[in-house]
Design an enzyme around this catalytic site. Structure first.
Site, PDB file in Angstrom:
ATOM      1  N   GLU A   1      -0.287   3.743   9.060  1.00  0.00           N
ATOM      2  CA  GLU A   1      -0.442   2.212   8.749  1.00  0.00           C
ATOM      3  C   GLU A   1      -0.967   1.830   9.902  1.00  0.00           C
ATOM      4  OE1 GLU A   1      -1.770   1.852   6.111  1.00  0.00           O
ATOM      5  OE2 GLU A   1      -0.495   3.020   4.584  1.00  0.00           O
TER       6      GLU A   1
ATOM      7  N   HIS B   1     -10.898   1.791   6.964  1.00  0.00           N
ATOM      8  CA  HIS B   1      -8.876   1.672   6.830  1.00  0.00           C
ATOM      9  C   HIS B   1      -9.401   2.803   6.195  1.00  0.00           C
ATOM     10  CE1 HIS B   1      -4.840   0.143   6.764  1.00  0.00           C
ATOM     11  NE2 HIS B   1      -5.044   1.059   5.836  1.00  0.00           N
ATOM     12  N   GLU B   2      -9.536   3.356   4.936  1.00  0.00           N
ATOM     13  CA  GLU B   2      -9.246   4.197   4.220  1.00  0.00           C
ATOM     14  C   GLU B   2      -9.736   5.571   4.278  1.00  0.00           C
ATOM     15  OE1 GLU B   2      -6.783   3.353   2.482  1.00  0.00           O
ATOM     16  OE2 GLU B   2      -6.967   1.735   2.295  1.00  0.00           O
TER      17      GLU B   2
ATOM     18  N   HIS C   1      -7.403   6.862   7.541  1.00  0.00           N
ATOM     19  CA  HIS C   1      -6.788   7.874   6.297  1.00  0.00           C
ATOM     20  C   HIS C   1      -6.749   9.444   5.979  1.00  0.00           C
ATOM     21  CE1 HIS C   1      -3.203   4.788   6.116  1.00  0.00           C
ATOM     22  NE2 HIS C   1      -4.154   4.039   5.660  1.00  0.00           N
TER      23      HIS C   1
ATOM     24  N   ASP D   1       9.083   0.389  -0.231  1.00  0.00           N
ATOM     25  CA  ASP D   1       7.778  -0.730  -0.566  1.00  0.00           C
ATOM     26  C   ASP D   1       8.068  -1.845   0.256  1.00  0.00           C
ATOM     27  OD1 ASP D   1       6.546  -0.048  -2.477  1.00  0.00           O
ATOM     28  OD2 ASP D   1       6.661  -2.324  -3.735  1.00  0.00           O
TER      29      ASP D   1
ATOM     30  N   GLU E   1      -5.517   6.096  -0.530  1.00  0.00           N
ATOM     31  CA  GLU E   1      -6.002   7.006   0.795  1.00  0.00           C
ATOM     32  C   GLU E   1      -6.513   8.397  -0.356  1.00  0.00           C
ATOM     33  OE1 GLU E   1      -3.980   5.098   2.130  1.00  0.00           O
ATOM     34  OE2 GLU E   1      -2.279   6.419   2.852  1.00  0.00           O
TER      35      GLU E   1
ATOM     36  N   TYR F   1       1.310  -1.823   9.964  1.00  0.00           N
ATOM     37  CA  TYR F   1       0.206  -2.008   9.840  1.00  0.00           C
ATOM     38  C   TYR F   1      -0.323  -2.816  11.091  1.00  0.00           C
ATOM     39  CZ  TYR F   1      -0.998  -1.102   4.990  1.00  0.00           C
ATOM     40  OH  TYR F   1      -0.816  -0.308   4.131  1.00  0.00           O
TER      41      TYR F   1
HETATM   42  N1  BES Z   1      -1.811   3.850   1.162  1.00  0.00           N
HETATM   43  C1  BES Z   1      -1.985   2.318   1.689  1.00  0.00           C
HETATM   44  C2  BES Z   1      -1.868   1.662   0.478  1.00  0.00           C
HETATM   45  C3  BES Z   1      -0.042   1.815   0.120  1.00  0.00           C
HETATM   46  C4  BES Z   1       0.700   1.492   0.989  1.00  0.00           C
HETATM   47  C5  BES Z   1       0.453   1.568  -0.891  1.00  0.00           C
HETATM   48  C6  BES Z   1       2.633   1.905   0.757  1.00  0.00           C
HETATM   49  C7  BES Z   1       1.470   2.125  -1.607  1.00  0.00           C
HETATM   50  C8  BES Z   1       2.768   2.025  -0.160  1.00  0.00           C
HETATM   51  C9  BES Z   1      -3.047   1.968   1.948  1.00  0.00           C
HETATM   52  O1  BES Z   1      -4.260   2.833   2.848  1.00  0.00           O
HETATM   53  C10 BES Z   1      -3.405   0.583   2.385  1.00  0.00           C
HETATM   54  O2  BES Z   1      -3.433  -0.107   3.527  1.00  0.00           O
HETATM   55  N2  BES Z   1      -4.295  -0.540   2.100  1.00  0.00           N
HETATM   56  C11 BES Z   1      -5.136  -2.052   2.116  1.00  0.00           C
HETATM   57  C12 BES Z   1      -6.252  -2.009   2.662  1.00  0.00           C
HETATM   58  C13 BES Z   1      -5.522  -2.842   4.622  1.00  0.00           C
HETATM   59  C14 BES Z   1      -5.593  -3.087   5.400  1.00  0.00           C
HETATM   60  C15 BES Z   1      -7.578  -2.241   4.786  1.00  0.00           C
HETATM   61  C16 BES Z   1      -4.464  -2.379   1.132  1.00  0.00           C
HETATM   62  O3  BES Z   1      -4.637  -1.889  -0.113  1.00  0.00           O
HETATM   63  O4  BES Z   1      -4.510  -4.013   1.540  1.00  0.00           O
HETATM   64 ZN    ZN Z   2      -3.455   2.044   4.914  1.00  0.00          ZN
END
Ligand code: BES
Ligand code: ZN
Length: 638
Positions: free
Chosen positions: A349, A326-327, A330, A408, A302, A416
């Site tokens: 999330e 989703h993005e 955010h 991480d 995002e 989520y």
């Molecule tokens: N912000 C996240 C990606 C992220 C989280 C990167 C934590 C590094 C550390 C992004 O918004 C996300 O949640 N992406 C998901 C998408 C989904 C849940 C629709 C993905 O990449 O799968």
């Molecule tokens: Zn996300």
């Protein structure tokens, strides 16, 4: 551990382990009055940053950078404006693998000393810069390492166009420090401007106001007037082109991909309108999206004004665009109201999954969002099961304790999907109208602010419960936020469309031919549910029959492929191995890689198979994916 590097006159014993020298923090938790909640004081300071915002905090970044594809380094100057207390004697920044050339103070560029602390494997090194009473600005001259963890440098063959190299960043959670020296904590926001020089002919884009055309001289200037935390710093450089999707939105991609992208994201303006209708005006000017090469380690990121996205959502039928919702969501949850530190990750999330679901409901109706919710429930149950049987059952709490660990580790379905179901439970409790009013107010009143779990609870107690005369129920928080596993009041979701899938699946299991099932109107989500519900053990004949009837192996839909490959592995369905290998070599999206490689590891001889493919695929993966997989597969590159 790297050797200590001492430079400048402050070569004092500043390089003590970061655990020993926790600095004062700006975002103190003020809300936890109730003994029953957690002792949140420690969990509300950011363990994952060396910064000393209580003493001196950055407010603006003026970045000058040159991108060198041959050496795979960025040479930069970070000019940081700071706000400080009268007694402040130092500014502490986060860095990881940066080569600091020199530091100066103010517009006069007075030479200054600095100390680079010991390199911590996860956190990197603190950069300590002595400042004086008059200091308003600090200038850091530096270069990134070719191994900078946020950066992925792609050779032309790894791109769609095959002619030009490509660079993209991924800063979340704590990788911004590997390409810019900053206070890399989600609670610290700053505005920025940038001047970035790239090879002529390429386009540069940031999480800022962006160009829509290639500049012949290769020099791009950026302005980001809204304050953002470091994890939202982003840069992408490549042979890119832009197409408008409406008044406020558009898409960037390489030329061979742009047409498909324009079709796929055709609903973008409608999504924006739906989001605003729900929770208030979009506060970031434009909303654009860039389709990156397939090695991008996430589905989406995002980055403000410019979502970074994987090309694996280009299914050709708009079936995977909930990721865009989703993005986009955010832009409220996360980018406007930001988790104070990575222990509160669910605030980013969980709210976003909830908001995503509501956008999809607004666009495509409840039958669609119910399918998403039921798939989310399936993911959550699997995750809870895995975590409760692993070394960290406490990771099933919404409020995490990631002290001493990589942030991480908190990126699980708990933040989520448990987050999503908690918010759904709250909605059910008070009714949609009160809930929506509350959320709109929450995002408006707390815009550009930081939120801890405890300040959220306190805000909600006051503005949702007390205001509406609804008694506050502390058990709710105990069970959902500070408790492990799934609470007893977990809401049931039932997608009617999936009930039909269940029926057809039953028919097949009891002997009907696959080709005779009624699947005519199924969307990708029904297929996904069908594949996930298939029995684990199937005969080769059954795999063949399914594949012949439904063409799973030949699917152009990445989600369907990734779900199907699990059965391919479980049942040694060799006909699909070449396709699976090709997928694993091309696609660097961690969410697909981890389950597929993970499934191989469960099979006899599977580790050899996994390593065999991994060795070929690894050069295509971003650090985020390769570091996870190195550990999973016990692989060491040297
Ligand atoms: N912000 C996240 C990606 C992220 C989280 C990167 C934590 C590094 C550390 C992004 O918004 C996300 O949640 N992406 C998901 C998408 C989904 C849940 C629709 C993905 O990449 O799968
Ligand atoms: Zn996300």
């Amino acid at each position: 551990m790297k050797k200590l590097i001492h430079k400048g006159f402050m070569a004092l014993a500043l390089s003590v382990s970061i655990l020993a020298c926790k600095s004062p923090k700006t975002e103190e938790d003020t809300s936890t009055k109730k003994e029953t909640m957690v002792s949140s004081k420690d969990l509300s300071t950011d363990f994952h940053s060396h910064a000393n915002p209580g003493e001196a905090v950055i407010t603006h970044l003026d970045w000058e950078a040159k991108v060198d594809f041959d050496k795979k380094i960025i040479s930069g100057i970070a000019r940081l404006s700071i706000k400080k207390t009268d007694k402040a004697i130092k500014l502490v920044l986060d860095t990881k693998g940066l080569n600091i050339e020199k530091v100066t103070l103010g517009d006069q560029e007075e030479p200054a000393g600095f100390t680079l602390g010991e390199a911590h494997e996860i956190l990197g090194s603190e950069l300590t810069i002595p400042i004086n009473e008059k200091t308003k600005k600090v200038n850091i001259y530096y270069q990134t390492s070719p191994k900078a963890e946020a950066l992925q440098w792609l050779d032309p063959v790894q791109t769609a166009g095959k002619k030009h190299p490509f660079l993209f960043t991924q800063s979340q959670a704590i990788l911004a420090r590997s390409w810019i020296p900053l206070q890399d904590s989600p609670g610290i926001r700053f505005t920025y401007t940038a001047k970035v020089e790239v090879p002529k002919g390429l386009m540069a884009l940031m999480s800022a106001e962006n160009p829509q055309k290639v500049n012949e001289d290769g020099i791009y200037r950026f302005v980001m007037p809204q304050p953002i935390p470091a994890y939202l710093m982003a840069l992408s450089v490549g042979d890119l082109t832009f197409e408008s999707l409406g008044d406020r939105s558009g898409v960037y991609a390489e030329k061979p991909v742009i047409k498909k992208a324009v079709y796929e994201f055709g609903e973008m303006e409608n999504m924006l309108a739906a989001a605003e209708e729900l929770y208030g005006p979009y506060q970031w000017g434009r909303y654009d999206l860039i389709v990156l090469p397939p090695s991008f380690p996430f589905g989406g990121m995002e980055n403000p004004r410019l979502t970074f996205a994987t090309p694996t959502i280009l299914a050709g039928d708009r079936s995977l665009t909930s990721l865009v919702a989703h993005e986009l969501a955010h832009s409220w949850s996360g980018n406007l109201v930001t988790n104070a530190n990575w222990n509160d990750f669910w605030l980013n999330e969980g709210f976003t999954v909830y908001f995503e679901n509501r956008i999809m409901e607004a666009l495509y109706g409840p039958s669609y969002s119910e399918m998403l919710a039921q798939l989310s429930q399936g993911d959550l149950k699997n995750e809870v099961n895995d975590l409760m049987n692993g070394p960290h059952p406490e990771d099933t709490k919404l409020k995490l304790n990631l002290t001493g660990r990589n942030p991480d580790d908190g990126m699980t379905a708990i933040a989520y999907d448990k987050g999503f179901f908690f918010l759904k439970t709250l909605e059910n409790k008070v009714g949609r109208e009160k809930w929506d009013n509350f959320l709109k107010e929450y995002f408006t009143e707390n815009a550009f602010k930081t939120m801890t779990t405890e300040s959220f609870i306190s805000y909600m107690n006051e503005n949702l419960f007390e205001k509406n005369g609804i008694p506050v129920d502390d058990k709710l928080y105990q069970n959902w936020i500070y408790g492990e596993g799934l609470p007893k009041d977990f809401p049931t979701v039932k997608s009617e469309r999936f009930e039909n899938v269940d029926k057809q699946l039953k028919k097949w299991i009891s002997g009907s031919k696959a080709s005779s099932l009624q699947t005519k109107d199924w969307s990708t989500h029904e297929w996904l549910y069908f594949i996930r519900q298939l029995p684990k053990d199937l005969k080769i004949g059954q795999m063949n029959q399914l594949d012949k009837a439904f063409k799973f192996t030949a699917s152009g839909n990445s989600e369907i492929l990734a779900a199907w490959f699990i059965h391919v592995i479980d049942n040694h369905y060799k006909a699909a191995y070449p396709k699976m290998e090709e997928f694993l070599i091309n696609v660097g999206r961690r969410k697909f890689l981890v389950p597929v490689y993970g499934e191989m590891l469960k099979e006899e001889g599977g580790k050899e198979m996994a390593l065999d493919i991994y060795k070929k695929a690894r050069p295509n993966y971003h650090f985020v994916s390769s570091s996870t997989l190195d550990e999973m597969l016990g692989y060491s590159p040297n």
